[in-house]
Design a protein around this motif. Structure first.
Motif, mmCIF file in Angstrom:
data_model
loop_
_atom_site.group_PDB
_atom_site.id
_atom_site.type_symbol
_atom_site.label_atom_id
_atom_site.label_comp_id
_atom_site.label_asym_id
_atom_site.label_seq_id
_atom_site.Cartn_x
_atom_site.Cartn_y
_atom_site.Cartn_z
ATOM 1 N N GLY A 10 78.078 3.472 18.451
ATOM 2 C CA GLY A 10 78.049 4.390 17.454
ATOM 3 C C GLY A 10 77.575 4.349 16.132
ATOM 4 N N VAL A 11 76.462 3.328 16.225
ATOM 5 C CA VAL A 11 75.617 2.913 14.956
ATOM 6 C C VAL A 11 74.338 3.004 15.150
ATOM 7 N N ASN A 12 73.572 3.638 14.461
ATOM 8 C CA ASN A 12 72.041 3.740 14.466
ATOM 9 C C ASN A 12 71.438 2.216 14.187
ATOM 10 N N ALA A 13 70.211 2.109 14.775
ATOM 11 C CA ALA A 13 69.469 0.884 14.771
ATOM 12 C C ALA A 13 68.903 1.064 13.159
ATOM 13 N N THR A 14 68.699 -0.008 12.572
ATOM 14 C CA THR A 14 68.351 -0.089 11.274
ATOM 15 C C THR A 14 66.811 -0.120 11.111
ATOM 16 N N PHE A 71 56.728 0.333 10.623
ATOM 17 C CA PHE A 71 58.221 0.170 10.725
ATOM 18 C C PHE A 71 58.549 -0.582 11.886
ATOM 19 N N ILE A 72 59.712 -1.303 11.569
ATOM 20 C CA ILE A 72 60.470 -1.917 12.851
ATOM 21 C C ILE A 72 61.860 -1.561 12.813
ATOM 22 N N TRP A 73 62.283 -1.657 14.114
ATOM 23 C CA TRP A 73 63.794 -1.269 14.197
ATOM 24 C C TRP A 73 64.586 -2.434 14.871
ATOM 25 N N TYR A 74 65.868 -2.443 14.486
ATOM 26 C CA TYR A 74 66.638 -3.632 14.933
ATOM 27 C C TYR A 74 68.167 -3.316 14.954
ATOM 28 N N TYR A 75 69.143 -3.850 15.527
ATOM 29 C CA TYR A 75 70.522 -3.624 15.316
ATOM 30 C C TYR A 75 70.935 -4.830 14.574
ATOM 31 N N ARG A 76 71.883 -4.373 13.603
ATOM 32 C CA ARG A 76 72.410 -5.468 12.537
ATOM 33 C C ARG A 76 73.507 -6.017 13.343
ATOM 34 N N SER A 77 73.660 -7.192 12.996
ATOM 35 C CA SER A 77 74.882 -7.926 13.517
ATOM 36 C C SER A 77 76.118 -7.572 12.424
ATOM 37 N N LEU A 78 77.183 -7.011 13.208
ATOM 38 C CA LEU A 78 78.197 -6.119 12.326
ATOM 39 C C LEU A 78 79.518 -7.182 12.396
ATOM 40 N N PRO A 107 85.680 6.742 4.978
ATOM 41 C CA PRO A 107 84.103 7.301 4.551
ATOM 42 C C PRO A 107 83.709 8.234 5.881
ATOM 43 N N THR A 108 82.799 9.120 5.335
ATOM 44 C CA THR A 108 82.026 10.177 6.104
ATOM 45 C C THR A 108 81.227 9.332 7.102
ATOM 46 N N THR A 109 80.168 8.605 6.471
ATOM 47 C CA THR A 109 79.162 7.910 7.356
ATOM 48 C C THR A 109 79.432 6.360 6.863
ATOM 49 N N PRO A 110 78.676 5.588 7.914
ATOM 50 C CA PRO A 110 78.515 4.092 7.604
ATOM 51 C C PRO A 110 77.888 3.783 6.238
ATOM 52 N N GLY A 111 78.623 2.639 5.756
ATOM 53 C CA GLY A 111 77.961 2.212 4.272
ATOM 54 C C GLY A 111 78.449 0.930 3.821
ATOM 55 N N GLY A 112 77.726 0.081 3.256
ATOM 56 C CA GLY A 112 78.625 -1.083 2.655
ATOM 57 C C GLY A 112 79.540 -1.785 3.402
ATOM 58 N N THR A 113 80.716 -1.946 3.146
ATOM 59 C CA THR A 113 81.495 -2.785 4.144
ATOM 60 C C THR A 113 82.199 -2.026 5.445
ATOM 61 N N TYR A 114 81.837 -0.649 5.114
ATOM 62 C CA TYR A 114 82.499 0.275 6.107
ATOM 63 C C TYR A 114 81.420 0.938 7.240
ATOM 64 N N ILE A 115 81.397 0.272 8.285
ATOM 65 C CA ILE A 115 80.455 0.699 9.377
ATOM 66 C C ILE A 115 81.197 1.302 10.655
ATOM 67 N N GLN A 116 82.012 0.568 11.446
ATOM 68 C CA GLN A 116 82.730 1.117 12.295
ATOM 69 C C GLN A 116 83.692 1.863 11.856
ATOM 70 N N GLU A 117 84.250 1.445 10.755
ATOM 71 C CA GLU A 117 85.421 2.237 10.039
ATOM 72 C C GLU A 117 84.850 3.332 9.179
ATOM 73 N N SER A 118 83.962 4.546 9.782
ATOM 74 C CA SER A 118 83.594 5.383 9.195
ATOM 75 C C SER A 118 83.913 6.615 10.102
ATOM 76 N N ALA A 119 84.149 7.889 9.780
ATOM 77 C CA ALA A 119 84.496 9.180 10.372
ATOM 78 C C ALA A 119 83.235 9.099 11.391
ATOM 79 N N LEU A 120 81.905 9.125 11.303
ATOM 80 C CA LEU A 120 80.802 9.276 12.142
ATOM 81 C C LEU A 120 80.841 8.360 13.070
ATOM 82 N N VAL A 121 81.262 6.981 12.957
ATOM 83 C CA VAL A 121 81.141 6.040 14.007
ATOM 84 C C VAL A 121 82.295 6.002 14.986
ATOM 85 N N ARG A 122 83.521 6.330 14.519
ATOM 86 C CA ARG A 122 84.642 6.533 15.168
ATOM 87 C C ARG A 122 84.578 7.501 16.124
#
Length: 319
Positions: A10-14, A71-78, A107-122
């Motif tokens: 549910g999370v975009n690559a950084t 630019f480079i892309w990678y997945y964050r360790s959450l 929250p609507t979108t991921p940010g700060g301490t809320y990634i999985q716990e956002s409306a978009l990712v859920r």
């Protein structure tokens, strides 16, 4: 710029932009400079496993030169996130749109301490819709109607509606029935116009001198007896208000209500910034996105979506 990596969990690559020059020879040198103090072994392992990619999805290794990619892309360790004890309700879903009732505190979108716990990712995970994108945002503390695009091919048609302000939004809030001491009486309905900007203070917005860029129509719908212990400014007598914003500045409704001496019940930012404290799920901000309406660009027909949620402090008039 399109990410070469798909959405994962549910999370975009950084995406990271590499500098054009500097004391770093390789892309890994630069990442070590940025984050090596946190997890140097993890960075090395990602390069070795080809989990960091450049344009076109080309995997990078330890020797990839800094200048080889912009630019480079990678997945964050959450980190593990405690679940926010609220639920999303789906109101409408078709091949173009998803409409949900977003609860307070999520929250609507991921940010700060809320990634999985956002409306978009859920919602991406729940519905297996990795291309899901919100058409607008609600503050974490605001509940109500949230519109999301399910189809990248038709997304632009809906985005144009928001860009051209062809979407009408309606909110409700609960505050004191009369302005706090020191504020003039208000003759409702009233239109508040002023110039807003982001404050230097953390997460706040403020009113400044200049050409107005924010406008809200405010109507008092009904007054009722409230409890002073719940924190209504100025009076234990409460009122339910309808708010119709004609612009979309950060915290606009909260700032405009506070400017009238009618700070919204349980607002920890306006009119006064309170000390940071853990979320109190028994005292949500009394602000609700009640409805949204527009002419659907696909069908050409007027549509309206209404929230089924209710503000807890308005319970005396909802019985």
């Amino acid at each position: 710029m399109q990410s070469p990596l798909p959405v994962r969990d549910g999370v975009n690559a950084t995406r990271l932009r590499l500098p054009d020059e500097g004391p770093w020879t390789t892309a890994m040198d630069y990442m070590m400079h940025r984050w090596g103090h946190i997890d140097p072994q993890g960075i090395e392992d990602r390069f070795d496993a080809g989990e960091i990619v450049g344009e076109g999805g080309a995997p990078l290794d330890r020797a990839t030169r800094l200048e080889d990619h912009t630019f480079i892309w990678y997945y964050r360790s959450l980190p593990a996130e405690p679940r926010i004890p609220v639920e999303l309700n789906i109101l409408h879903q078709d091949e173009h749109l998803l409409v949900v009732d977003k609860p307070h505190f999520l929250p609507t979108t991921p940010g700060g301490t809320y990634i999985q716990e956002s409306a978009l990712v859920r919602l991406r995970n729940q519905l297996a819709l990795p291309d899901l994108i919100p058409m607008h945002r609600l503050d974490r503390m605001t509940a109500g109607i949230l519109l999301l695009s399910t189809n990248p091919e038709t997304r632009g048609k809906y985005q144009v509606l928001f860009e051209k302000r062809q979407v009408q939004k309606e909110y409700e809030c609960v505050s004191a029935a009369e302005p706090a001491a020191g504020y003039p009486a208000v003759d409702f309905p009233v239109v508040v116009r002023n110039r807003m900007t982001k404050s230097r203070s953390y997460l706040l917005a403020e009113v400044i001198e200049g050409e107005p860029n924010a406008e809200t129509r405010i109507e008092r719908l009904e007054t009722f007896d409230g409890g002073a212990s719940a924190g209504a400014p100025g009076s234990a007598r409460r009122a339910l208000y309808r708010l119709e914003p004609h612009s979309g500045k950060t915290h606009q409704l909260r700032v405009h209500m506070a400017s009238l001496g009618l700070g919204i019940v349980n607002d920890a930012f306006y009119p006064d910034l309170l000390d940071k404290a853990p979320d109190d799920y028994t005292k949500p901000l009394q602000l609700l996105a009640r409805g949204i309406r527009f002419v659907d660009p696909i069908s050409g027909k007027p549509v309206e979506y209404r929230s089924r949620l209710e503000l807890s402090e308005a319970a005396p008039i909802r019985r």
